[in-house]
Scaffold this active site. Structure first.
Site, short mmCIF file in Angstrom:
data_model
loop_
_atom_site.label_atom_id
_atom_site.label_comp_id
_atom_site.label_asym_id
_atom_site.label_seq_id
_atom_site.Cartn_x
_atom_site.Cartn_y
_atom_site.Cartn_z
N ASP A 183 0.83 -1.22 0.00
CA ASP A 183 0.00 0.00 0.00
C ASP A 183 0.86 1.27 0.00
OD1 ASP A 183 0.69 -0.85 2.65
OD2 ASP A 183 -0.82 0.46 3.52
N HIS A 184 2.16 1.10 0.04
CA HIS A 184 3.08 2.24 -0.03
C HIS A 184 3.91 2.25 -1.31
CE1 HIS A 184 2.48 3.56 4.24
NE2 HIS A 184 1.97 2.33 4.28
#
Lengths: 320, 320
Positions: free
Chosen positions: A66-67
């Site tokens: 998610d990064h």
């Protein structure tokens, strides 16, 4: 300096919030830095005035998807958009290997060079108008905070010292004022010795996932702003167990302890809703944090924009 | 059977169109298949009623990023959403290696098994209610079309043949009607010999990037619908040069030559706008295609939805 949030959800996107991504813009010109790049970050950029041509660097806090899952797509799109200038990527070592594997597997040939800098070596990187320093955090994967410090601060010439030294008014004064060191009468003179700075340099800390805000104590020295995850409220954090995340109150208590003037919370679990009447709501995180923090507290939304002016005043810009 | 377009832009997303992704839904139940998975496909899914729990398989047409960069994120989100059932991935071999590298580099541990099937071996794969066949196309990277054929077609019993054979009315008739072969009086009897089919099985062809629609001539036999890229108009295709894409007229002329009743075009270059007054517009592609095609022509938009009923009638569903 200016902050523009491109995603504020933890783990997975929601209908109204994307996963992590923050744009930090330079105060002058169009240059910007992207901190984290979750999937769909390039889609969010389409709804802003940011251009891939003026992107100076991408900094990844840690390797969780998610990064970083938006990296291949954003690089491919920058290439298709005609970017030729090399791009600096500051990231844990795994990202370099992954992007190389991605280029290989998906036949991605970028028309610009990627210059990788390994976050694991805690690099200090100097760009034209901003210096970046790296700090280690505590999470399930190696995670980092990046500090962005303004390199050139408005200053007046110290006329008294210049006169004392016998330096004649003219081009040499101009060079010193612009920050260049000079040679005069056989002596090396440093620009900073002949300047009176009007303000402290602006400094913004942007942290990745982290369950020990205290680790940022030294890093926050001189910072006007800290951007930190607050994935849960305290109660939910206890239920979630040892997953390496912070809750709002924990971060706020740290910010209070170092007298940090401005705190921006982000990376809220997708279960927290924007609507203050919903259960649970992001407002629940705000209330907990506010209860222990006397500075200015902000809870970021997607496309929230903040400005830090020369005098170190931080404020949210009103939406369009 | 039902088609729901999740992205219709080629190469890069635009403000209004995502990169490639199509959901094919089974006529009964909630099962669905995802054909291509560009970045942001999971974000599009959030705006539909599709659930990752009922996703039967993901099929990737080729390795270019605009067709597969959404894979890591969609798998991660399915896992975080609690999916446990194994998931079939039909894709060129490079995708398996890339996903394994991605899991390794980004510490992604999925709570379900991925069952990879290599498209390069032109597999036929049977799911409960749909059979998938694979066909080779022509593009810069190995590219494939997938044909989805209904496995169970409504049928009536052939009473005359049953009576002739002396098979008594009862459970054996029921088994034959449900498609099971039986043994009767020492003889193996095939279900299909005692059934009168009401309709031809439904068949939808979904092609990846391809500059030679003619390659699909045999594949389209018996198909009611072809979904094919039409990246440009003819003039723009000539300007673009040898990039392995089709233009609307080329695909439509092929569809006309095989008397295909329904053609859905998609994967339009981002320069083509939805607004019919814009230059260039997707309508320009429609006009060219329509000029050489007498069947029903559709130009997909994001979230366009189509249904193919038992009788083989294809229609666009009106938007919400």
């Amino acid at each position: 300096m200016n902050l523009l949030f491109l995603g504020t959800s933890a783990g997975v996107p929601t209908k109204t919030r994307n996963v992590s991504g923050v744009a930090l813009r330079e105060s002058k010109g169009k240059g910007w830095y992207l901190i984290d790049c979750g999937e769909g970050t390039q889609h969010q950029v389409l709804h802003t005035k940011l251009s891939f041509h003026s992107l100076k660097a991408i900094l990844i806090t840690h390797v969780h998807g998610d990064h970083c899952y938006g990296l291949p797509g954003i690089l491919a799109s920058a290439g298709m958009g005609g970017r030729k200038a090399p791009l600096t990527i500051v990231a844990p070592a795994g990202i370099k290997a992954w992007l190389e594997a991605t280029c290989e597997a998906t036949q991605l040939c970028l028309p610009f060079t990627l210059e990788f800098i390994d976050s694991d070596e805690l690099p200090s990187v100097e760009f034209e108008s901003i210096a970046v320093t790296t700090f280690r955090l505590s999470h399930r994967a190696p995670s980092y905070a990046y500090g962005f410090t303004e390199r050139k601060v408005d200053a007046d010439l110290n006329i008294e010292k210049l006169t004392q030294k016998g330096i004649p008014r003219g081009p040499l004064w101009g060079q010193l004022k612009q920050g260049f060191d000079i040679e005069f009468a056989g002596e090396q003179l440093k620009s900073q010795d002949f300047l009176i700075f009007k303000n402290k340099p602006r400094k913004i800390m942007i942290a990745g996932d982290n369950d020990q805000p205290d680790l940022l104590m030294d890093a926050c020295t001189g910072a006007q702003v800290l951007v930190h995850e607050a994935t849960y409220t305290e109660e939910m954090a206890e239920k979630a167990g040892d997953v390496g995340h912070s809750y709002g109150k924990l971060v706020a208590a740290f910010a209070e302890s170092v007298q940090l003037p401005n705190l921006v919370l982000t990376h809220f679990s997708p279960r927290y809703q924007l609507n203050s009447n919903a259960t649970p709501s992001i407002e629940d995180i705000r209330k907990e944090a506010q209860s222990v923090y006397s500075g200015s507290l902000y809870l970021a939304r997607d496309f929230s924009e903040y400005t830090l002016d020369k005098a170190g005043r931080f404020a949210e810009l009103s939406g369009e």
